[in-house]
Design a protein around this motif. Structure first.
Motif, PDB file in Angstrom:
ATOM      1  N   LEU A 199      12.022  -1.274  15.309  1.00 54.43           N
ATOM      2  CA  LEU A 199      12.244  -0.122  14.423  1.00 54.43           C
ATOM      3  C   LEU A 199      10.925   0.627  14.276  1.00 54.43           C
ATOM      4  CD1 LEU A 199      14.427  -1.952  11.769  1.00 54.43           C
ATOM      5  CD2 LEU A 199      15.211  -0.134  13.300  1.00 54.43           C
ATOM      6  N   GLN A 200      10.556   1.335  15.327  1.00 55.85           N
ATOM      7  CA  GLN A 200       9.224   1.956  15.369  1.00 55.85           C
ATOM      8  C   GLN A 200       9.107   3.147  14.416  1.00 55.85           C
ATOM      9  OE1 GLN A 200       9.581   2.692  19.596  1.00 55.85           O
ATOM     10  NE2 GLN A 200       7.929   1.258  20.024  1.00 55.85           N
ATOM     11  N   LEU A 201      10.155   3.949  14.326  1.00 49.38           N
ATOM     12  CA  LEU A 201      10.141   5.117  13.438  1.00 49.38           C
ATOM     13  C   LEU A 201      10.725   4.719  12.084  1.00 49.38           C
ATOM     14  CD1 LEU A 201       9.635   6.572  16.181  1.00 49.38           C
ATOM     15  CD2 LEU A 201      10.927   8.486  15.260  1.00 49.38           C
ATOM     16  N   LEU A 202      10.093   3.741  11.463  1.00 49.24           N
ATOM     17  CA  LEU A 202      10.534   3.243  10.167  1.00 49.24           C
ATOM     18  C   LEU A 202       9.625   3.827   9.093  1.00 49.24           C
ATOM     19  CD1 LEU A 202      12.610   1.206   8.962  1.00 49.24           C
ATOM     20  CD2 LEU A 202      10.767  -0.463   8.948  1.00 49.24           C
ATOM     21  N   VAL A 203      10.219   4.513   8.123  1.00 46.86           N
ATOM     22  CA  VAL A 203       9.416   5.153   7.074  1.00 46.86           C
ATOM     23  C   VAL A 203       9.855   4.624   5.718  1.00 46.86           C
ATOM     24  CG1 VAL A 203       8.819   7.226   8.355  1.00 46.86           C
ATOM     25  CG2 VAL A 203      10.971   7.161   7.096  1.00 46.86           C
ATOM     26  N   GLU A 224       2.010   3.963  11.473  1.00 47.94           N
ATOM     27  CA  GLU A 224       1.309   2.700  11.205  1.00 47.94           C
ATOM     28  C   GLU A 224       1.091   2.499   9.708  1.00 47.94           C
ATOM     29  OE1 GLU A 224      -2.958   0.473  11.915  1.00 47.94           O
ATOM     30  OE2 GLU A 224      -2.313   1.976  13.389  1.00 47.94           O
ATOM     31  N   GLN A 225       0.801   3.589   8.995  1.00 44.96           N
ATOM     32  CA  GLN A 225       0.590   3.462   7.549  1.00 44.96           C
ATOM     33  C   GLN A 225       1.875   3.013   6.850  1.00 44.96           C
ATOM     34  OE1 GLN A 225      -2.568   3.614   6.663  1.00 44.96           O
ATOM     35  NE2 GLN A 225      -2.812   4.046   8.835  1.00 44.96           N
ATOM     36  N   HIS A 226       3.015   3.479   7.316  1.00 52.23           N
ATOM     37  CA  HIS A 226       4.289   3.022   6.759  1.00 52.23           C
ATOM     38  C   HIS A 226       4.566   1.576   7.182  1.00 52.23           C
ATOM     39  CE1 HIS A 226       6.091   6.762   5.002  1.00 52.23           C
ATOM     40  NE2 HIS A 226       5.092   7.283   5.697  1.00 52.23           N
ATOM     41  N   ALA A 227       4.177   1.225   8.404  1.00 48.93           N
ATOM     42  CA  ALA A 227       4.368  -0.154   8.857  1.00 48.93           C
ATOM     43  C   ALA A 227       3.535  -1.123   8.031  1.00 48.93           C
ATOM     44  CB  ALA A 227       4.006  -0.264  10.338  1.00 48.93           C
ATOM     45  N   ARG A 228       2.376  -0.696   7.580  1.00 49.88           N
ATOM     46  CA  ARG A 228       1.539  -1.561   6.743  1.00 49.88           C
ATOM     47  C   ARG A 228       2.260  -1.920   5.443  1.00 49.88           C
ATOM     48  NH1 ARG A 228      -3.586  -2.379   8.111  1.00 49.88           N
ATOM     49  NH2 ARG A 228      -4.366  -1.286   9.930  1.00 49.88           N
ATOM     50  N   LYS A 229       3.087  -1.025   4.995  1.00 44.48           N
ATOM     51  CA  LYS A 229       3.873  -1.300   3.792  1.00 44.48           C
ATOM     52  C   LYS A 229       4.945  -2.344   4.105  1.00 44.48           C
ATOM     53  CE  LYS A 229       6.007   1.334   0.031  1.00 44.48           C
ATOM     54  NZ  LYS A 229       6.341   2.685  -0.439  1.00 44.48           N
ATOM     55  N   VAL A 230       5.523  -2.259   5.284  1.00 45.09           N
ATOM     56  CA  VAL A 230       6.554  -3.210   5.696  1.00 45.09           C
ATOM     57  C   VAL A 230       5.971  -4.617   5.839  1.00 45.09           C
ATOM     58  CG1 VAL A 230       8.175  -3.822   7.535  1.00 45.09           C
ATOM     59  CG2 VAL A 230       7.891  -1.418   6.855  1.00 45.09           C
ATOM     60  N   TYR A 231       4.775  -4.706   6.423  1.00 45.28           N
ATOM     61  CA  TYR A 231       4.166  -6.004   6.721  1.00 45.28           C
ATOM     62  C   TYR A 231       3.091  -6.386   5.701  1.00 45.28           C
ATOM     63  CZ  TYR A 231       6.452  -5.302  11.227  1.00 45.28           C
ATOM     64  OH  TYR A 231       7.381  -5.092  12.210  1.00 45.28           O
ATOM     65  N   ALA A 232       3.216  -5.859   4.481  1.00 44.33           N
ATOM     66  CA  ALA A 232       2.175  -6.083   3.467  1.00 44.33           C
ATOM     67  C   ALA A 232       1.959  -7.561   3.184  1.00 44.33           C
ATOM     68  CB  ALA A 232       2.536  -5.346   2.174  1.00 44.33           C
ATOM     69  N   PRO A 257       0.829  -1.211   0.000  1.00 38.28           N
ATOM     70  CA  PRO A 257       0.000   0.000   0.000  1.00 38.28           C
ATOM     71  C   PRO A 257       0.857   1.252   0.000  1.00 38.28           C
ATOM     72  CG  PRO A 257       0.101  -0.960   2.197  1.00 38.28           C
ATOM     73  CD  PRO A 257       0.788  -1.934   1.282  1.00 38.28           C
ATOM     74  N   GLU A 258       0.290   2.330  -0.474  1.00 35.08           N
ATOM     75  CA  GLU A 258       1.015   3.599  -0.463  1.00 35.08           C
ATOM     76  C   GLU A 258       1.073   4.156   0.957  1.00 35.08           C
ATOM     77  OE1 GLU A 258      -0.499   6.394  -3.212  1.00 35.08           O
ATOM     78  OE2 GLU A 258      -0.041   5.176  -4.980  1.00 35.08           O
ATOM     79  N   ALA A 259       2.190   4.761   1.272  1.00 30.16           N
ATOM     80  CA  ALA A 259       2.376   5.368   2.597  1.00 30.16           C
ATOM     81  C   ALA A 259       2.276   6.886   2.470  1.00 30.16           C
ATOM     82  CB  ALA A 259       3.722   4.969   3.187  1.00 30.16           C
ATOM     83  N   PRO A 260       1.644   7.558   3.426  1.00 23.42           N
ATOM     84  CA  PRO A 260       1.456   9.010   3.315  1.00 23.42           C
ATOM     85  C   PRO A 260       2.732   9.789   3.581  1.00 23.42           C
ATOM     86  CG  PRO A 260       0.638   8.232   5.427  1.00 23.42           C
ATOM     87  CD  PRO A 260       1.045   7.002   4.656  1.00 23.42           C
ATOM     88  N   ASP A 261       2.755  11.015   3.098  1.00 21.27           N
ATOM     89  CA  ASP A 261       3.843  11.942   3.426  1.00 21.27           C
ATOM     90  C   ASP A 261       3.624  12.501   4.822  1.00 21.27           C
ATOM     91  OD1 ASP A 261       4.919  11.598   0.884  1.00 21.27           O
ATOM     92  OD2 ASP A 261       3.722  13.233   0.044  1.00 21.27           O
TER      93      ASP A 261
END
Length: 831
Positions: free
Chosen positions: A607-611, A739-747, A339-343
């Motif tokens: 790695l909580q602040l993962l973008v 969380e939106q960036h994490a969704r990309k990590v755990y897609a 999924p796309e991650a927001p800015d």
């Protein structure tokens, strides 16, 4: 509208839409109401405890509200859209239902269907013939929408409870359809928990002249238990129990998966024909079931199956099905797996840092999160163990705000320059400290050498005194002198020791020594996180992972023994971490973490602040001087937090001074934590262990960020006090962004069906999966994301929706077999 309808209003005036919603849902529901605007397809999510917000909407044209209350986080998770503003909920995200509704359109300019009532009076007459009188009737402008309110809000405590509510809605609407057919009418089916209906006190703008949506009957004291409504669903019960054939009516009406749709829909149609259900009613039920199939079954083919079933006389028994294969859908490429991650919105940064970081991002032309994340992590390393926070009011649970994070981006995206610029201020502190340390060494070195000589002399005198040859001082006095000299030496060594801020490539043994000398904490900076992660895979470095895992929360001590170094005790193990990594290398690592491999030990989740930004945007030539004023303001923040002079609350522990939330911020945190804990314990969460483990780390991330942001504001403004509501809200917004960036990590874990579809598509393109291959043969090799029958079927369903394959059931004389048929269009696309 007739006078009869108007006179039944129980008040001198109709209720407002807020009053209507409060009577329907109550005021204490722990969930959200969705308000949806048809014009721009945008949704507004309103907490059920603040239904008065429904009184204020951006536009009053074509506004709808959800018939059920929803969990907005789950709605976002289940949606294909990552922007909550374009999500309006689904059956799976519904958490509560206040009543049942129906939708009776009326013939006229807005509706050409000749089976609709010819007037509002005729529609109202039909409503009056229903077994139970409604609580309210809403005039939608071109029809009537009656409501039957429950005596109390039906809150779904489980998926089974949600299923019961869904079943009741379907049976209720099916009963209305049966009664409507008897009178020659045809009405919309609104048996979904995701359905939206028009909001009172708005306007229906379907035609040129908008028509007001208003409440025309209001009897809020007339309410029902669901069981009271069930007693009147005789017609649907007769259909369900008409014949004990093998087909499960309720299951088929709920929708069946690919591979079963042809046979199950046809068998249900035959079953209804067997009990002499009118063809029109059967067709309506089959169409409803077809729409709920996964993927939905084409309407034209569903009508054909009903027509085929009604070739048989009532009472005939149909035991086998043979229907011609349906045509393939139009071939389309699959959607992206990730999924796309927001800015990052600039508003998520405190003003003292915002303008400095925005200036860097604009000059480098990189996403703002490229510089914001390393800057926050640098500040967390500076604060370290000098301050913590007790997230609860009374509990002594302590959180230290050290943070781990990283930037995932391809080469050439300026990861390294962005991180370097964001770490400039902490490196300036390190440079100043190094220069000051050299001065201290120069000033105090000779004195330290003198003390060493003095210690040697005192030890010799002590030796002579114990032999009885000493003159003057006794052995006890000399021992005191040795202790005092050693104390002075230790104090000088401490004074001369360089305060370290950043480490790069370092062994854990040396890192332990450095942490022992720097109890506030350190920042581990790795330009390429891939190298650091690879180093933890080496056989001779297996113990290093445990060391780093324990250094994450900032409150542990550590002790290790080595032959060469002896025993090293680290009283304060506090380490922050920042670095960049390329997507391909990162995916290789995450695949191990998601597959219970060596990396599935929680390191990734730390790695909580993962973008993982989508792109760097368009480029334009920018050549300007840095914003010197903004940098100076940010520099002052770094220096102030390095030598803290802020006032810690008086009830704080002395070992690690700790703040607490202000009362309004405490309420926000408790509400946020409650919602998080419910999510972590939900059935969906259990099916996503890696992502759930990542979210579980947000328990400490939110208060960590709140404290960090509060301290920035505190030293910038010169104020004092507990962590504010502003800081807490900003921290909660950061968690939502991350969380939106994490969704990309755990897609791969969150979108198992899409991951399976991509894996199956890759095998089709390579020829490993061929036309006519059975589902069983497709999962027997144990390919990644295709290791089970379920995964292959889920992937095939997605591919079927995009015109790649069909799953066909083939009768072989024994057990039936599911076969994958591949569209010829795929070969054309390849050519």
């Amino acid at each position: 509208m007739t006078a009869q309808t108007q006179e039944q209003l129980s008040h001198d005036r109709p209720p407002s839409r807020v009053e209507f919603l409060r009577e329907l849902f109550g005021v204490d529901a722990p969930s959200q109401l969705v308000i949806w605007h048809r014009s721009d397809k945008r949704s507004k999510w309103i907490p059920a405890r603040r239904l008065e917000d429904a009184g204020e909407i951006e536009s009053d044209r074509d506004v709808y509200f959800g018939v059920a209350l929803h969990d907005r986080e789950k709605a976002l998770q289940l949606s294909a859209n990552d922007d909550l503003a374009y999500v309006r909920g689904s059956n799976g995200s519904a958490v509560a239902l206040g009543g049942l509704a129906a939708d009776f359109d009326v013939q006229g300019p807005a509706h050409k269907n000749k089976k609709l009532p010819r007037s509002f009076e005729e529609a109202r007459a039909f409503i009056d013939r229903l077994p139970l009188p409604p609580t309210a009737i809403v005039n939608s402008g071109y029809g009537l929408q009656p409501w039957w309110f429950f005596k109390k809000l039906w809150i779904f405590d489980s998926d089974e409870e949600r299923g019961k509510a869904q079943a009741l809605m379907r049976r209720f609407n099916a009963t209305i359809q049966v009664m409507a057919a008897e009178h020659g009418h045809s009405f919309d089916n609104i048996s979904d928990l995701s359905r939206v209906l028009r909001l009172p006190e708005t306007f229906n703008a379907k035609l040129a002249d908008p028509v007001e949506v208003r409440i025309v009957l209001w009897r809020p004291d007339l309410r029902y238990d669901p069981s009271e409504i069930e007693e009147h669903l005789v017609e649907v019960q007769a259909i369900d129990n008409g014949q004990a054939q093998s087909v499960n009516t309720a299951r088929v009406l709920a929708g069946v998966p690919a591979g079963e749709r042809d046979s199950e829909l046809f068998l249900l149609a035959c079953k209804l024909r067997h009990v002499d259900v009118p063809q029109e009613i059967t067709e309506r039920l089959i169409l409803e079931a077809a729409g709920k199939c996964s993927p939905p079954f084409p309407e034209k083919e569903a009508r054909t199956k009903v027509a085929s079933a009604y070739k048989y006389p009532p009472g005939a028994s149909v035991t086998s099905v043979s229907s011609p294969p349906a045509p393939f859908r139009d071939f389309r490429e699959l959607p992206a797996l990730q999924p796309e991650a927001p800015d990052l919105p600039p508003e998520l940064l405190p003003p003292a840092l915002r303008y400095w970081l925005v200036d860097i991002a604009e000059r480098l032309q990189v996403p703002l999160e490229f510089v914001a994340v390393p800057a926050l992590i640098a500040l967390s390393a500076i604060i370290g163990r000098t301050a913590g926070i007790h997230p609860k009011t009374l509990d002594d649970w302590l959180v230290v705000p050290n943070l781990w994070g990283g930037i995932v981006a391809p080469p050439g995206w300026l990861k390294s320059p962005a991180i370097a610029e964001a770490l400039r201020l902490i490196k300036e502190l390190a440079t100043e400290e190094r220069e000051d340390c050299e001065r201290r060494l120069e000033e105090n070195g000779p004195k330290l050498e003198s003390l060493k000589v003095k210690e040697t002399a005192l030890k010799e005198l002590l030796k002579q005194a114990h032999k009885g040859r000493g003159k003057g001082k006794t052995p006890e006095q000399l021992e005191d002198d040795v202790r005092e000299v050693r104390r002075e030496m230790k104090e000088l060594e401490r004074l001369m020791c360089e305060r370290r801020y950043i480490v790069n490539d370092v062994t854990v043994e040396k890192l332990g020594v450095l942490l022992a000398e720097n109890p506030k904490g350190l920042l581990l900076e790795r330009d390429e996180l891939a190298g650091w992660l690879r180093s933890l895979e080496r056989e001779d470095r297996k113990g290093d992972r445990e060391f780093f895992l324990e250094s994450w929360n900032g409150t542990n001590s550590y002790r290790y023994d080595r032959i060469t170094r002896g025993t090293i005790h680290v009283p304060a193990l506090c380490l922050s971490l920042i670095g960049g990594i390329q997507p391909a290398k990162f995916k290789k690592y995450t695949s191990e973490a998601l597959a219970d491999g060596y990396a599935a030990d929680g390191l990734l989740q730390r790695l909580q602040l993962l973008v993982w930004p989508e792109g760097t945007g368009s480029w334009a030539l920018i050549d300007r001087l840095p914003d010197k004023k903004a940098r100076q303001r940010a520099s002052a923040i770094f220096k102030s937090l390095d030598q803290p002079e802020y006032e810690v609350p008086p009830d704080s522990e002395k070992k690690i001074p700790a703040f607490r939330f202000a009362p309004d911020a405490q309420k926000l945190f408790f509400d946020w934590l409650t919602q998080l804990e419910h999510r972590l314990r939900s059935p969906d969460a259990q099916a996503q262990p890696a992502f759930t483990s990542h979210l579980a780390k947000y328990r400490s991330l939110m208060p960590s960020l709140a404290l960090l942001l509060h301290l920035v504001d505190l030293v910038d403004s010169g104020t004092k006090g507990p962590v504010t509501l502003r800081a807490a809200q900003m921290a909660a917004d950061w968690c939502e962004f991350l969380e939106q960036h994490a969704r990309k990590v755990y897609a791969d874990e969150l979108q198992t069906d899409l991951a399976a579809a991509h894996a199956l598509a890759a095998k089709i393109r390579k020829g490993a999966v061929y036309d006519g291959m059975t589902v069983r043969d497709a999962y027997r090799p144990g390919w990644a994301n295709l290791k089970t029958r379920k995964s292959v079927v889920l992937g095939a369903q997605i591919l079927e929706q995009h015109g790649w394959v069909q799953v066909v059931t083939v009768e072989t004389g024994g057990r039936s077999s599911q076969v994958l048929r591949i569209t010829p269009a795929l070969k054309e696309a390849a050519a």
